[in-house]
Motif scaffolding. Structure first.
Motif, PDB file in Angstrom:
ATOM      1  N   VAL A 237     -29.216  22.917  -0.252  1.00 24.67           N
ATOM      2  CA  VAL A 237     -27.823  22.588   0.060  1.00 24.67           C
ATOM      3  C   VAL A 237     -26.884  23.412  -0.810  1.00 24.67           C
ATOM      4  CG1 VAL A 237     -26.105  20.751   0.233  1.00 24.67           C
ATOM      5  CG2 VAL A 237     -28.505  20.265   0.764  1.00 24.67           C
TER       6      VAL A 237
ATOM      7  N   GLU B   1     -24.336  18.588  -6.372  1.00 25.99           N
ATOM      8  CA  GLU B   1     -25.391  18.624  -5.354  1.00 25.99           C
ATOM      9  C   GLU B   1     -26.756  18.818  -6.009  1.00 25.99           C
ATOM     10  OE1 GLU B   1     -27.717  18.302  -2.591  1.00 25.99           O
ATOM     11  OE2 GLU B   1     -25.622  18.145  -1.893  1.00 25.99           O
TER      12      GLU B   1
ATOM     13  N   ARG C  74     -17.726  19.989  -5.073  1.00 18.67           N
ATOM     14  CA  ARG C  74     -18.978  19.349  -4.674  1.00 18.67           C
ATOM     15  C   ARG C  74     -20.248  20.055  -5.155  1.00 18.67           C
ATOM     16  NH1 ARG C  74     -18.143  14.645  -1.189  1.00 18.67           N
ATOM     17  NH2 ARG C  74     -20.399  14.800  -1.158  1.00 18.67           N
TER      18      ARG C  74
ATOM     19  N   PRO D 288     -30.878  15.691   2.593  1.00 16.92           N
ATOM     20  CA  PRO D 288     -30.404  17.052   2.308  1.00 16.92           C
ATOM     21  C   PRO D 288     -30.293  17.910   3.568  1.00 16.92           C
ATOM     22  CG  PRO D 288     -32.085  16.397   0.722  1.00 16.92           C
ATOM     23  CD  PRO D 288     -32.055  15.342   1.779  1.00 16.92           C
TER      24      PRO D 288
ATOM     25  N   ARG E  10     -17.384  16.231   6.982  1.00 15.53           N
ATOM     26  CA  ARG E  10     -17.159  15.922   5.566  1.00 15.53           C
ATOM     27  C   ARG E  10     -17.816  14.601   5.184  1.00 15.53           C
ATOM     28  NH1 ARG E  10     -11.721  17.144   2.135  1.00 15.53           N
ATOM     29  NH2 ARG E  10     -12.410  16.211   0.165  1.00 15.53           N
TER      30      ARG E  10
ATOM     31  N   TRP F 265     -23.889  26.020   0.368  1.00 10.57           N
ATOM     32  CA  TRP F 265     -22.515  26.102  -0.138  1.00 10.57           C
ATOM     33  C   TRP F 265     -22.165  27.550  -0.481  1.00 10.57           C
ATOM     34  CZ3 TRP F 265     -18.673  22.979   0.452  1.00 10.57           C
ATOM     35  CH2 TRP F 265     -18.841  21.583   0.451  1.00 10.57           C
TER      36      TRP F 265
ATOM     37  N   ALA G  53     -23.946  20.022   7.328  1.00 11.77           N
ATOM     38  CA  ALA G  53     -22.548  19.608   7.229  1.00 11.77           C
ATOM     39  C   ALA G  53     -21.744  20.678   6.498  1.00 11.77           C
ATOM     40  CB  ALA G  53     -22.441  18.268   6.519  1.00 11.77           C
TER      41      ALA G  53
ATOM     42  N   ARG H  75     -26.935  17.157   4.937  1.00  8.15           N
ATOM     43  CA  ARG H  75     -25.864  17.651   4.061  1.00  8.15           C
ATOM     44  C   ARG H  75     -25.702  19.172   4.194  1.00  8.15           C
ATOM     45  NH1 ARG H  75     -28.497  14.428   0.146  1.00  8.15           N
ATOM     46  NH2 ARG H  75     -28.952  16.226  -1.205  1.00  8.15           N
TER      47      ARG H  75
ATOM     48  N   ARG I 199     -20.584  13.541   6.182  1.00 11.55           N
ATOM     49  CA  ARG I 199     -22.012  13.758   6.047  1.00 11.55           C
ATOM     50  C   ARG I 199     -22.386  14.517   4.772  1.00 11.55           C
ATOM     51  NH1 ARG I 199     -21.887  10.379   8.749  1.00 11.55           N
ATOM     52  NH2 ARG I 199     -23.005   9.609   6.944  1.00 11.55           N
ATOM     53  N   LEU I 200     -21.400  14.933   3.998  1.00 11.40           N
ATOM     54  CA  LEU I 200     -21.700  15.545   2.700  1.00 11.40           C
ATOM     55  C   LEU I 200     -22.333  14.553   1.740  1.00 11.40           C
ATOM     56  CD1 LEU I 200     -18.511  17.734   2.085  1.00 11.40           C
ATOM     57  CD2 LEU I 200     -20.777  18.496   2.856  1.00 11.40           C
ATOM     58  N   ASP I 201     -22.176  13.271   2.019  1.00 14.20           N
ATOM     59  CA  ASP I 201     -22.784  12.231   1.192  1.00 14.20           C
ATOM     60  C   ASP I 201     -24.013  11.621   1.848  1.00 14.20           C
ATOM     61  OD1 ASP I 201     -20.878  12.309  -0.967  1.00 14.20           O
ATOM     62  OD2 ASP I 201     -19.435  11.367   0.400  1.00 14.20           O
ATOM     63  N   ASP I 202     -24.509  12.262   2.904  1.00 16.02           N
ATOM     64  CA  ASP I 202     -25.682  11.749   3.601  1.00 16.02           C
ATOM     65  C   ASP I 202     -26.896  11.761   2.670  1.00 16.02           C
ATOM     66  OD1 ASP I 202     -26.296  11.289   6.769  1.00 16.02           O
ATOM     67  OD2 ASP I 202     -28.088  11.979   5.702  1.00 16.02           O
TER      68      ASP I 202
END
Length: 386
Positions: free
Chosen positions: A370, A365, A361, A335, A327, A374, A341, A338, A329-332
């Protein structure tokens, strides 16, 4: 007066003796035209697309197919092998699902640097004593080391395409010295695999469409090292916790009973790289990545590609507690990271938790791949927990 040149036979004996002193475990000589079918074999492999995104394989095909196209003056090719057999079974690392499995060859100083320096020193003997021109190669030039090593008699290419030696197993670094001097050649090595297919059956991603044929596009070593983009979804589970390379096909070879024949000269592995926790690796920024893997081949892959691999390993761990690091790494910034992740969270979180996270989220994005991850992971997560 100019010193008398040694005979080719004496020069080869001196080279062999010096090679042993420098840590090489085998030396043999072949001619540049010793593998006449190399061009057609390479062309068929490329035509099948087995090189994946390694475009340079096709761009350099002519030079790979014939050493004389790389250097017209070459008359002899000196092939050398250095044993790097591991102290422990590398498959043990694959069974520790919450820590990283790193290929044996990458657990120490970059072998390109180590071997090239020694090759240059050995080539200096040829240049000074034999009055010859020389060029050295270690896996960075368009040289087909394995077929040439088989032609020289160092071993044979097994069904997994890796060189196997009857006295050293298949844990071998290879290097080559091209020279203008005519040296006595050695007899080629024949095949000794028989009906054995352990290496083929051991591959987690079925990368061998046939014996002696490797489809790089399915090979974990290619996917985790050479491949730059997202790893195809159908191959991720097979990667397990292998974050850099894969040793499975090498590790099961029965000829490895001889792999420790020259242990005292084996390149030293860093024990701190043997069982790194995935949670720690997932949190590496670029500076920490470079510091941890300084001097190793891993550094050349880059932080983003490496953490992409770690995210896949996290998703394969079966450990719900690791969802927390995925979680993060969702803000890494990358892409690539992310997206993987998202994949990891889709495997570790209950469907309702993943759905809530996706809803919160996905609209924010910015990367299309990415966002696609999802969407695909929602269906997969619901199917897995349904």
């Amino acid at each position: 007066m100019r010193p008398e040149r040694p005979s080719p036979e004496r020069l080869k004996r001196d080279l062999t003796e010096r090679a042993r002193a420098l840590g090489f475990d085998a030396l043999a000589v072949t001619r540049p035209d010793a593998v006449p079918d190399l061009g057609p074999r390479l062309a068929a492999w490329l035509e099948a697309g087995h090189q994946g995104t390694m475009g340079w394989m096709a761009e350099t095909a002519e030079r790979r197919a014939d050493p004389r196209a790389l250097w017209p003056q070459v008359r002899s090719i000196v092939m050398l092998g250095m044993n790097y057999g591991p102290d422990e079974d590398p498959l043990e690392a694959v069974r520790r699902r919450t820590s990283a499995a790193i290929s044996v060859y990458a657990q120490g100083r970059d072998y390109h640097d180590v071997i090239k320096g020694r090759l240059k020193e050995l080539a200096g003997v040829l240049a000074s004593r034999g009055g010859a021109e020389v060029k050295v190669f270690v896996d960075t030039a368009p040289v087909m080391e394995k077929p040439l090593a088989q032609a020289a008699g160092l071993g044979w290419q097994g069904k997994h395409t890796v060189l196997i030696s009857r006295v050293l197993g298949n844990w071998l670094f290879l290097g080559a010295i091209f020279t203008t001097v005519e040296l006595p050649v050695d007899a080629p090595e024949g095949d000794h695999c028989g009906s054995c297919r352990r290496c083929l059956d051991a591959c987690p991603t079925n990368a061998f469409p046939a014996p002696w044929v490797l489809d790089s596009r399915r090979c974990i070593s290619y996917l985790t090292i050479e491949h730059a983009g997202p790893i195809p979804a159908d191959l991720r589970e097979g990667i397990g916790n292998r974050v850099y390379g894969c040793d499975d096909c090498l590790a099961v070879c029965p000829w490895n009973k001889f792999a420790h024949a020259a242990r005292e000269r084996k390149l030293a592995a860093r024990r701190d790289l043997a069982a790194l926790p995935l949670a720690d690796l997932a949190r590496l920024d670029d500076a920490a990545f470079r510091a941890l893997f300084a001097g190793t081949p891993i550094k050349r892959t880059g932080r983003d590609r490496f953490v992409r691999n770690v995210m896949i390993a996290v998703g394969n761990s079966g450990e719900p507690a690791l969802a927390a690091v995925a979680r993060e790494r969702l803000d890494d910034a990358a892409p690539l990271v992310r997206g993987m992740a998202v994949w990891a969270l889709g495997r570790l979180l209950p469907p309702e938790d993943f759905a809530a996270l996706r809803a919160a989220r996905i609209d924010a994005e910015s990367d299309a791949q990415v966002r696609a991850e999802w969407r695909s992971r929602r269906a997969a997560a619901e199917g897995r927990h349904g």
